[in-house]
Design an enzyme around this catalytic site. Structure first.
Site, short mmCIF file in Angstrom:
data_model
loop_
_atom_site.label_atom_id
_atom_site.label_comp_id
_atom_site.label_asym_id
_atom_site.label_seq_id
_atom_site.Cartn_x
_atom_site.Cartn_y
_atom_site.Cartn_z
N SER A 98 0.79 -1.22 0.00
CA SER A 98 0.00 0.00 0.00
C SER A 98 0.83 1.28 0.00
O SER A 98 0.31 2.34 -0.33
CB SER A 98 -0.97 -0.01 1.18
OG SER A 98 -0.28 -0.17 2.39
N HIS B 252 -5.61 -2.81 -2.89
CA HIS B 252 -5.24 -1.82 -3.90
C HIS B 252 -5.18 -2.40 -5.32
O HIS B 252 -4.86 -1.68 -6.26
CB HIS B 252 -3.90 -1.17 -3.55
CG HIS B 252 -3.94 -0.44 -2.26
ND1 HIS B 252 -4.40 0.87 -2.16
CD2 HIS B 252 -3.64 -0.81 -0.99
CE1 HIS B 252 -4.35 1.25 -0.90
NE2 HIS B 252 -3.90 0.25 -0.18
N LYS C 193 -11.84 1.39 -1.65
CA LYS C 193 -10.82 1.98 -2.51
C LYS C 193 -11.36 2.11 -3.94
O LYS C 193 -12.17 2.97 -4.18
CB LYS C 193 -9.53 1.19 -2.37
CG LYS C 193 -8.93 1.57 -1.01
CD LYS C 193 -7.94 0.68 -0.41
CE LYS C 193 -7.55 1.27 0.95
NZ LYS C 193 -7.07 0.30 1.90
C1 LIG Z 1 -7.00 0.07 3.34
C2 LIG Z 1 -6.45 -1.28 3.57
C3 LIG Z 1 -7.06 -2.16 4.46
C4 LIG Z 1 -8.19 -1.75 5.35
O1 LIG Z 1 -9.39 -1.67 4.66
P1 LIG Z 1 -10.57 -0.79 5.24
O2 LIG Z 1 -11.76 -1.22 4.48
O3 LIG Z 1 -10.18 0.62 4.99
O4 LIG Z 1 -10.66 -1.08 6.70
C5 LIG Z 1 -6.56 -3.44 4.53
N1 LIG Z 1 -5.48 -3.82 3.82
C6 LIG Z 1 -4.85 -2.98 2.99
C7 LIG Z 1 -3.65 -3.45 2.23
C8 LIG Z 1 -5.31 -1.67 2.85
O5 LIG Z 1 -4.66 -0.81 2.07
#
Ligand SMILES: *Cc1c(COP(=O)(O)O)cnc(C)c1O
Length: 396
Positions: free
Chosen positions: A179, A207, A242
């Site tokens: 990330s 992502h 996302k």
């Molecule tokens: C954003 C993210 C999460 C968490 O997801 P949310 O729905 O925001 O709680 C988990 N793993 C990765 C790699 C992320 O980037």
């Protein structure tokens, strides 16, 4: 220090340039948005396909609000599992091409639930050191032995697997797209190791889902994985906050594996189900992804274009084929100074500092969305180039 006193801890954070300051957004999310009262071009969101305020997504949520009301009123296991959730699960499983999917209220909750359901005392979790914080939290909460390998070091992973003698279950756990760097895990090699050592492969594609692969199906499509042959070994997790522009997450995999997670994940069982309108809206996002492929092709073109447009002198621009394009400038102070100077030019690029990234690799995290244009990226590249000369000189 008194139990009620936090001022010293807060000043320590401030002194280390680690205090997080929340910027206030007015109006909707988008490439162009109002942040702290000023209209800026934003490179700070994970809304990679520009769906967070898409009219069809908003309309689907409104229709569902009228039909289902707001709250789910209970957990899924009691009386909160509604038609909108169920339809979305079927849609998600079909889209990623795995037998069964289960909806969680967030990615954080999903990872805690998945890892604690699949591993416990006597089991072993093998994890990339750059994994997202919630995968680490899930591993710690599971009470399984926790063995971490240096980022992407599959030789080390193989050695750890080799040296592990357990009657319990083995899990290889990794971000599919990291990330803070945007690099993609070597899924075929990880899957081969999982096969050799009878381990499960848990992939967090937060992502990659909606971004990677010809149809945006994520890292499994991108890596050409034969799902018929490997579904039993893969636990695929992705988020809806996302590229899908909403909120929530899901896990998909073999029917029994997912059913076991449903039966035992505490962060699934002991929390209120997602508001059904969110689930309906996420179904609409998934349809847009399938019907408006030009969003994805435009995003891909921009991802290819950005590194060519920006010729850094001192900063490092690691290769990334995803929407996450890190510009590594080194010190916390440099990253902050460049981020502030960009903001003064109405360009919003967050500075990411330790402990989120390793010490000495503070960076500007540029995230590109389908709502940007090539001209936008050129403006950003020009500004970055000017500012890194001022701020990122070695020893400056
Ligand atoms: C954003 C993210 C999460 C968490 O997801 P949310 O729905 O925001 O709680 C988990 N793993 C990765 C790699 C992320 O980037």
């Amino acid at each position: 220090m008194s139990s009620t006193d936090f001022s010293e801890l807060l000043s320590e954070l401030a002194l280390a340039d680690q205090l997080r300051v929340r910027r206030l957004v007015d109006g909707a999310q988008g490439a162009s948005m109002v942040v702290d009262g000023q209209r800026v071009m934003s490179y700070a969101s994970n809304d990679y396909l520009g769906l967070a305020a898409h009219p069809k997504v908003v309309e689907a949520a409104m229709r569902a609000l009228r039909k289902f009301g707001l709250g789910a009123a209970a957990s899924h296991a009691v009386s909160g599992h509604m038609r909108a959730h169920h339809a979305l699960e079927e849609q998600l499983a079909g889209f990623v091409g795995l037998p069964k999917a289960l909806l969680f209220s967030s990615g954080y909750a999903a990872n805690l639930g998945i890892l604690t359901a699949l591993a416990g005392r006597g089991d072993v979790i093998f994890a990339d050191k750059w994994n997202h914080a919630c995968l680490n939290d899930g591993a710690l909460l599971s009470n399984a032995a926790f063995k971490r390998y240096a980022h992407g070091d599959l030789k080390k992973l193989a050695a750890l697997l080799e040296a592990t003698n357990t009657q319990g279950r083995k899990l290889i756990v990794t971000d599919a797209v990291f990330s803070m760097d945007g690099d993609v895990a070597d899924v075929p090699a990880l899957l081969a190791l999982a096969g050799q050592h009878d381990a499960l492969l848990v992939l967090d594609d937060a992502h990659g889902f909606g971004v990677l692969g010809y149809r945006g199906r994520g890292v499994l499509e991108h890596s050409n994985i034969d799902l018929k042959a490997h579904a039993h070994r893969i636990v695929y997790m992705a988020t809806l906050g996302k590229a899908m522009g909403g909120y929530g997450a899901f896990v998909a995999g073999a029917a029994d594996t997912v059913e076991w997670i449903l039966q035992s994940a505490r962060s699934y069982l002991f929390t209120t189900a997602t508001p059904p309108a969110i689930a309906a809206a996420m179904g609409a996002s998934l349809e847009i992804l399938q019907n408006e492929r030009e969003r994805l092709t435009h995003l891909r073109a921009l991802i290819d274009f950005f590194p060519d447009s920006f010729k850094p002198r001192h900063a490092k621009l690691p290769y990334s084929m995803t929407a996450i394009q890190p510009v590594i400038v080194g010190s916390n102070a440099n990253a902050l100074a460049i981020s502030e100077a960009l903001m003064a030019r109405h360009l919003f690029v967050p500075a990411i500092r330790p402990p989120t990234v390793p010490a000495g690799t503070a960076r500007l995290r540029v995230s590109i969305t389908a709502e940007h244009s090539a001209d936008d990226l050129l403006d950003l590249a020009t500004a970055l180039q000017e500012l890194e000369l001022v701020h990122a000189r070695p020893g400056a």
